[in-house]
Design an enzyme around this catalytic site. Structure first.
Site, mmCIF file in Angstrom:
data_model
loop_
_atom_site.group_PDB
_atom_site.id
_atom_site.type_symbol
_atom_site.label_atom_id
_atom_site.label_comp_id
_atom_site.label_asym_id
_atom_site.label_seq_id
_atom_site.Cartn_x
_atom_site.Cartn_y
_atom_site.Cartn_z
ATOM 1 N N TYR A 101 -2.786 -1.734 -2.057
ATOM 2 C CA TYR A 101 -1.453 -1.395 -1.554
ATOM 3 C C TYR A 101 -0.958 -2.539 -0.687
ATOM 4 C CZ TYR A 101 2.216 0.741 1.274
ATOM 5 O OH TYR A 101 3.406 1.003 1.890
ATOM 6 N N GLU A 181 7.537 -2.893 -1.359
ATOM 7 C CA GLU A 181 6.227 -2.240 -1.467
ATOM 8 C C GLU A 181 5.670 -2.397 -2.873
ATOM 9 O OE1 GLU A 181 5.195 2.070 0.085
ATOM 10 O OE2 GLU A 181 5.608 2.167 -2.060
#
Ligand code: GDP
Ligand code: MN
Length: 371
Positions: A101, A181
Site C-alpha cells: 500500500y 493512493e
C-alpha cells in the site's frame, strides 16, 4: 474531483509510474475487442468512484474471450455501494508476488504532507493501520530520495519502490492532488514494482492552472441537476427526496437536510449558496431546484452573518421576479437584521411563500407542503 482508476493510471503513466496496458470499454463488445488488443489474460474492472470493487464482484480475471464476455456482461450495470457501473477498464493481468500500500495525502493538522506505506496492501488499509509506516514531509523542503529510501526500508518494501514513490510524490505535488493512493502496489515476479490500482483526488481549487483536467470530467457528473448546478458555480449534491433545500454555508445546508429528515421528510438536494447570498446567486439556486421535477416544496434556510437579513430578503424577492417557481417556498431567515429581512418578505407572503421564524417550524411546513 475524484478520478476513476483508469484516469488515475493515465495520470500515473504520464509521470513514468509503471501501470498495465489497458483499454476503456463501455460495452461487452468493446471489452472483448479491448481484451484482444491488450492480450489475454486480462482483468475486467468496474470503473466507479468507490473502493472495495473487488469484494463487490467488480474485478474479475479472464483468461479467455468467453470469460471476458461473461464478466463484462455481469459487471456492466452492477451496483457497487450505490454507484452503477457504466464503464469498464480491461487491462493485461499481472502476476503478483506481493501486494503493498502507498499513498500521499495532506495532514492539515500537522501542516505537512503525509506519506503512508505498508507491506500489507491489497486489503482495506483501515484494517492494518498498525502496519503503516508514516512519513511527514515538509511541503517546502519536499521529499528527498534519502528520506524515501529510509521510509521504504522501514515499511519493509523492496528498494525498487523508491523511484516509483518519488514519481508518485511528483504526481501528488505537481499534479495538485489532495490524495494519490496505490492499493495494491505490487511486486512482480521479476522484482519490479507496479501500480495495480489508482485512487486520485485532484484539488478543485487548482483547476484554473490545469486546463488538461477537462478530459477527466466526462463521466463524473451524470446527474443532470448536478451538471447544471456545477455550471452555475453552486455547491450542489442531488438527493432523492422531494423537499428542495437552499441554505448558506455547508454546515447549515447539512443541518437543513437533517432537520427535513427529522420531521419526516426527504431532502431533494443539498445546496450551499455560500456567504454573501446575492440576488443572482439566489436566482441561480432557485432555478436549479425549480428544474428538478421531483421537488414538491422549497425550503430556504438562511442565517445572516456578514450578509444582513434585508439584503438576503431583497435577494429572494428579486430572484422570485426572475424565476417562475412552480413549488411553494418556505423561508426561515435568522441572524443579523433578521427582523428587517422578515419585514421585507412579509408583503410578498402568500400560501406559496411562507416565512417561519425557526428552522424546525420551517422544516415542518416545507415537509407538509411536499405531501
Ligand atoms: P478495489 O477492490 O476497488 O480496491 O480494486 P483493485 O484494483 O485494488 O483490485 C482488487 C484486487 O484484485 C487486488 O487487490 C488484487 O488482489 C486483484 N487484482 C487486480 N488486478 C489483478 C491482476 O492483474 N492480477 C491478479 N492476479 N490479481 C489482480
Ligand atoms: Mn484497490
Amino acid at each position: 474531483m475524484d478520478l476513476f482508476e483508469y484516469q488515475g493510471k493515465q495520470l500515473f503513466a504520464r509521470y513514468g509510474i509503471p501501470v498495465s496496458a489497458g483499454v476503456v470499454a463501455d460495452t461487452v463488445d468493446e471489452a472483448i475487442t479491448g481484451a484482444s488488443s491488450v492480450g489475454l489474460p486480462v482483468v475486467v474492472k468496474a470503473q466507479v468512484l468507490v473502493g472495495g470493487r473487488g469484494k463487490a464482484g467488480g474485478v474479475k480475471l479472464a483468461s479467455t474471450l468467453d470469460e471476458v464476455r461473461t464478466h463484462a456482461g455481469n459487471i456492466l450495470g452492477l451496483y457497487i455501494k450505490g454507484h452503477v457501473v457504466r464503464r469498464l477498464w480491461v487491462e493485461h493481468a499481472s502476476d503478483i508476488a506481493a501486494e503493498y500500500y502507498a499513498s500521499f495525502t495532506l495532514d492539515r493538522a500537522a501542516k505537512q504532507y503525509l506519506g503512508m506505506l505498508s507491506a500489507q496492501g491489497g486489503v482495506e488499509i483501515e484494517q492494518v493501520t498498525e502496519s503503516i509506516a508514516r512519513l511527514h514531509i515538509d511541503p517546502v523542503a519536499g521529499l528527498s530520495e534519502a528520506a524515501c529510501r529510509e521510509w521504504v526500508a522501514e515499511a519493509g518494501l523492496p528498494a525498487e519502490a523508491v523511484p516509483l514513490l518519488m514519481k508518485l510524490y511528483e504526481v501528488f505535488v505537481d499534479g495538485d492532488a489532495d490524495l494519490v493512493e496505490i492499493n495494491p502496489l505490487i511486486l512482480l515476479p521479476s522484482g519490479a514494482v507496479h501500480a495495480l490500482d489508482a485512487k486520485v483526488t485532484l484539488d478543485d481549487n487548482a483547476r484554473f492552472r490545469h486546463p488538461e483536467w477537462d478530459e477527466f470530467t466526462g463521466l463524473e457528473k451524470l446527474d443532470p441537476r448536478e451538471r447544471e448546478a456545477s455550471a452555475k458555480g453552486l455547491q450542489y449534491v442531488g438527493l432523492d427526496g422531494d423537499v428542495g433545500v437552499i441554505a448558506n454555508g455547508a454546515g447549515l445546508a447539512m443541518a437543513t437536510c437533517d432537520i427535513v429528515h427529522e420531521v419526516g421528510g426527504r431532502p431533494a438536494n443539498f445546496l450551499d449558496i455560500g456567504g454573501g447570498a446575492s440576488a443572482q446567486v439566489m436566482a441561480n439556486a432557485l432555478e436549479v431546484i425549480n428544474n428538478d421535477p421531483s421537488v414538491k416544496s422549497i425550503f430556504i434556510n438562511i442565517f445572516g452573518g456578514i450578509t444582513k437579513g434585508e439584503e438576503v430578503a431583497n435577494g429572494i424577492v428579486q430572484a422570485l421576479g426572475q424565476v417562475d417557481i412552480t413549488s411553494p417556498i418556505v423561508i426561515r431567515l435568522d441572524g443579523t437584521n433578521a427582523v428587517e429581512g422578515r419585514e421585507i418578505l412579509r408583503s410578498h407572503e402568500s400560501d406559496r411563500l411562507v416565512s417561519k421564524p425557526t428552522m424546525v417550524e420551517a422544516a415542518r411546513k416545507a415537509v407538509e407542503l411536499a405531501r
